[in-house]
Design a protein around this motif. Sequence first.
Motif, PDB file in Angstrom:
ATOM      1  N   ARG A 165      31.855   0.311  16.207  1.00  0.00           N
ATOM      2  CA  ARG A 165      33.097  -0.430  16.361  1.00  0.00           C
ATOM      3  C   ARG A 165      32.993  -1.794  15.681  1.00  0.00           C
ATOM      4  O   ARG A 165      33.880  -2.212  14.952  1.00  0.00           O
ATOM      5  CB  ARG A 165      33.388  -0.583  17.852  1.00  0.00           C
ATOM      6  CG  ARG A 165      34.530  -1.512  18.185  1.00  0.00           C
ATOM      7  CD  ARG A 165      35.876  -0.830  18.041  1.00  0.00           C
ATOM      8  NE  ARG A 165      36.957  -1.790  18.204  1.00  0.00           N
ATOM      9  CZ  ARG A 165      37.381  -2.213  19.378  1.00  0.00           C
ATOM     10  NH1 ARG A 165      36.829  -1.766  20.485  1.00  0.00           N
ATOM     11  NH2 ARG A 165      38.366  -3.081  19.447  1.00  0.00           N
TER      12      ARG A 165
ATOM     13  N   ASP B 268      46.574  -4.466  14.813  1.00  0.00           N
ATOM     14  CA  ASP B 268      47.115  -3.157  14.462  1.00  0.00           C
ATOM     15  C   ASP B 268      45.973  -2.145  14.415  1.00  0.00           C
ATOM     16  O   ASP B 268      45.034  -2.308  13.627  1.00  0.00           O
ATOM     17  CB  ASP B 268      47.806  -3.237  13.100  1.00  0.00           C
ATOM     18  CG  ASP B 268      48.638  -2.001  12.775  1.00  0.00           C
ATOM     19  OD1 ASP B 268      48.239  -0.890  13.186  1.00  0.00           O
ATOM     20  OD2 ASP B 268      49.672  -2.138  12.095  1.00  0.00           O
ATOM     21  N   PRO B 269      46.024  -1.082  15.226  1.00  0.00           N
ATOM     22  CA  PRO B 269      44.921  -0.109  15.231  1.00  0.00           C
ATOM     23  C   PRO B 269      44.794   0.677  13.937  1.00  0.00           C
ATOM     24  O   PRO B 269      43.764   1.322  13.708  1.00  0.00           O
ATOM     25  CB  PRO B 269      45.284   0.816  16.399  1.00  0.00           C
ATOM     26  CG  PRO B 269      46.748   0.664  16.593  1.00  0.00           C
ATOM     27  CD  PRO B 269      47.059  -0.759  16.223  1.00  0.00           C
TER      28      PRO B 269
ATOM     29  N   ASP C  21      44.625  -0.734  11.067  1.00  0.00           N
ATOM     30  CA  ASP C  21      44.011  -1.623  10.092  1.00  0.00           C
ATOM     31  C   ASP C  21      42.540  -1.901  10.388  1.00  0.00           C
ATOM     32  O   ASP C  21      42.086  -1.802  11.531  1.00  0.00           O
ATOM     33  CB  ASP C  21      44.756  -2.961  10.051  1.00  0.00           C
ATOM     34  CG  ASP C  21      46.156  -2.829   9.480  1.00  0.00           C
ATOM     35  OD1 ASP C  21      46.481  -1.738   8.958  1.00  0.00           O
ATOM     36  OD2 ASP C  21      46.925  -3.807   9.558  1.00  0.00           O
ATOM     37  N   GLU C  22      41.810  -2.275   9.332  1.00  0.00           N
ATOM     38  CA  GLU C  22      40.453  -2.801   9.456  1.00  0.00           C
ATOM     39  C   GLU C  22      40.541  -4.311   9.598  1.00  0.00           C
ATOM     40  O   GLU C  22      41.477  -4.939   9.097  1.00  0.00           O
ATOM     41  CB  GLU C  22      39.634  -2.467   8.207  1.00  0.00           C
ATOM     42  CG  GLU C  22      39.595  -0.996   7.870  1.00  0.00           C
ATOM     43  CD  GLU C  22      39.062  -0.723   6.472  1.00  0.00           C
ATOM     44  OE1 GLU C  22      38.520   0.393   6.284  1.00  0.00           O
ATOM     45  OE2 GLU C  22      39.201  -1.591   5.589  1.00  0.00           O
ATOM     46  N   HIS C  23      39.543  -4.911  10.275  1.00  0.00           N
ATOM     47  CA  HIS C  23      39.561  -6.351  10.471  1.00  0.00           C
ATOM     48  C   HIS C  23      38.173  -6.941  10.295  1.00  0.00           C
ATOM     49  O   HIS C  23      37.164  -6.251  10.462  1.00  0.00           O
ATOM     50  CB  HIS C  23      40.097  -6.708  11.865  1.00  0.00           C
ATOM     51  CG  HIS C  23      41.549  -6.406  12.050  1.00  0.00           C
ATOM     52  ND1 HIS C  23      41.992  -5.148  12.413  1.00  0.00           N
ATOM     53  CD2 HIS C  23      42.657  -7.178  11.902  1.00  0.00           C
ATOM     54  CE1 HIS C  23      43.322  -5.158  12.479  1.00  0.00           C
ATOM     55  NE2 HIS C  23      43.747  -6.372  12.182  1.00  0.00           N
TER      56      HIS C  23
ATOM     57  N   ASP D 297      34.227  -8.249  21.231  1.00  0.00           N
ATOM     58  CA  ASP D 297      34.085  -6.951  21.899  1.00  0.00           C
ATOM     59  C   ASP D 297      32.642  -6.730  22.346  1.00  0.00           C
ATOM     60  O   ASP D 297      32.086  -5.627  22.213  1.00  0.00           O
ATOM     61  CB  ASP D 297      34.537  -5.820  20.984  1.00  0.00           C
ATOM     62  CG  ASP D 297      36.052  -5.841  20.765  1.00  0.00           C
ATOM     63  OD1 ASP D 297      36.757  -6.513  21.539  1.00  0.00           O
ATOM     64  OD2 ASP D 297      36.527  -5.203  19.815  1.00  0.00           O
TER      65      ASP D 297
ATOM     66  N   GLU E 283      36.216  -1.756  12.730  1.00  0.00           N
ATOM     67  CA  GLU E 283      36.841  -0.578  12.121  1.00  0.00           C
ATOM     68  C   GLU E 283      38.216  -0.321  12.713  1.00  0.00           C
ATOM     69  O   GLU E 283      38.633  -0.952  13.697  1.00  0.00           O
ATOM     70  CB  GLU E 283      35.938   0.634  12.323  1.00  0.00           C
ATOM     71  CG  GLU E 283      35.728   0.969  13.785  1.00  0.00           C
ATOM     72  CD  GLU E 283      34.667   2.040  13.984  1.00  0.00           C
ATOM     73  OE1 GLU E 283      34.715   2.705  15.034  1.00  0.00           O
ATOM     74  OE2 GLU E 283      33.805   2.194  13.116  1.00  0.00           O
ATOM     75  N   THR E 284      38.941   0.616  12.122  1.00  0.00           N
ATOM     76  CA  THR E 284      40.267   0.980  12.614  1.00  0.00           C
ATOM     77  C   THR E 284      40.161   1.592  14.003  1.00  0.00           C
ATOM     78  O   THR E 284      39.112   2.050  14.430  1.00  0.00           O
ATOM     79  CB  THR E 284      40.948   1.975  11.665  1.00  0.00           C
ATOM     80  OG1 THR E 284      40.115   3.148  11.554  1.00  0.00           O
ATOM     81  CG2 THR E 284      41.154   1.376  10.292  1.00  0.00           C
ATOM     82  N   GLY E 285      41.295   1.616  14.701  1.00  0.00           N
ATOM     83  CA  GLY E 285      41.356   2.251  16.011  1.00  0.00           C
ATOM     84  C   GLY E 285      41.470   1.286  17.172  1.00  0.00           C
ATOM     85  O   GLY E 285      41.769   1.698  18.292  1.00  0.00           O
ATOM     86  N   ALA E 286      41.244  -0.010  16.918  1.00  0.00           N
ATOM     87  CA  ALA E 286      41.307  -0.994  17.998  1.00  0.00           C
ATOM     88  C   ALA E 286      42.695  -1.626  18.040  1.00  0.00           C
ATOM     89  O   ALA E 286      43.267  -1.986  17.016  1.00  0.00           O
ATOM     90  CB  ALA E 286      40.257  -2.075  17.784  1.00  0.00           C
ATOM     91  N   SER E 287      43.247  -1.766  19.238  1.00  0.00           N
ATOM     92  CA  SER E 287      44.551  -2.418  19.398  1.00  0.00           C
ATOM     93  C   SER E 287      44.416  -3.874  19.817  1.00  0.00           C
ATOM     94  O   SER E 287      45.419  -4.583  19.941  1.00  0.00           O
ATOM     95  CB  SER E 287      45.389  -1.661  20.439  1.00  0.00           C
ATOM     96  OG  SER E 287      44.713  -1.632  21.690  1.00  0.00           O
TER      97      SER E 287
END
Length: 342
Positions: free
Chosen positions: A26, A210-211, A213-215, A227, A240-244
Amino acid sequence: MSNLEKHPDELLIGDDEELLGAEPRRVTILAPREVPLGGPRAMTVHRTLPSRERSMIGAWCFVDHYGPTDVRTGAGMVVPPHPHTGLQTVSWLFDGEIEHRDSVGSHAFIRPSELHLMTAGRGISHSEVSTENTTLLHGVQLWLALPDASRHVAPFFESHDAVVTDLDGARIAVFFGTVAGVTAQATTFSRIVAAQLDIPRHTRITLPIDPLDEHGVLVDTGSVTIDGTHVARTELAFVETGASGLTIETGDDDARLVLIGGEPFGEQIVMWWNFVGRTHEEIVEYRTAWQAEAIGQGEPDAQSPRFTSTHGDHGDRDGHRYTGSPLPAPELPTVRLLPRRR
């Protein structure tokens, strides 16, 4: 800002394979490497993108973090005219002032809390010099790769004030996209976000993202966990993507962070020196054009010059401030380098 490395790698970026059989992580910490910006008394920058672990975060393909540097020691920023193609340069300062001039006639003074955005498109040259009013120089320089449909646009320059909001005691200055409910004004060619986060000590916030998108989160000051993962100063945390949402906690010191992010960049690019293209042959073409137009090596294209310069120097009011001659491009590698993997 120019990439002043004498032997820059040729990077084929995009469509990277996942780490072979590895479980996705993550949060991944991208450690910086030190790069001198210029000669023996050069200012040192900490570069986290591109890295061995990660090539891009969304369209973000280059992250340099510098300072605080005491310019009075002579280690300021003096970057002579140099070229760019296929990207946008993003200048964001915490302290100091930089004078910018470019080949489309722009002349601006870059100051803290102001976004200065240069869209290179088919080709531009520019120079950057820390001003005589500057004692401390401190900030970040970032590049955005332009998607194929937009990478040949005519070059231009723009400036915008950040849009500021508050989130649970944290001050958020948004300079790209929408963050924490506020939206910045800047020309973009893909879905991206960027913001400066100033978070007091012993504070915990959850930042909506935005889940899809990458950050990335770059730590400028303080020590934080994102996190649950510790991130030290100058490190870039990739999410990585998938996190809100991102849960950010500060320790005993106030923290200043830079958030970047965007939709995964679905194209393959080649980045070498200050050029972004799609093939090795394009990079050769860009270098040849720059050497002919700016350095006088070869015959420039009189009908369609790529980097024709219209900007003057930065003056010589105190006998020291000047940009110097345009930077010649480094020698290209003698062989085609293999693609870099994550």
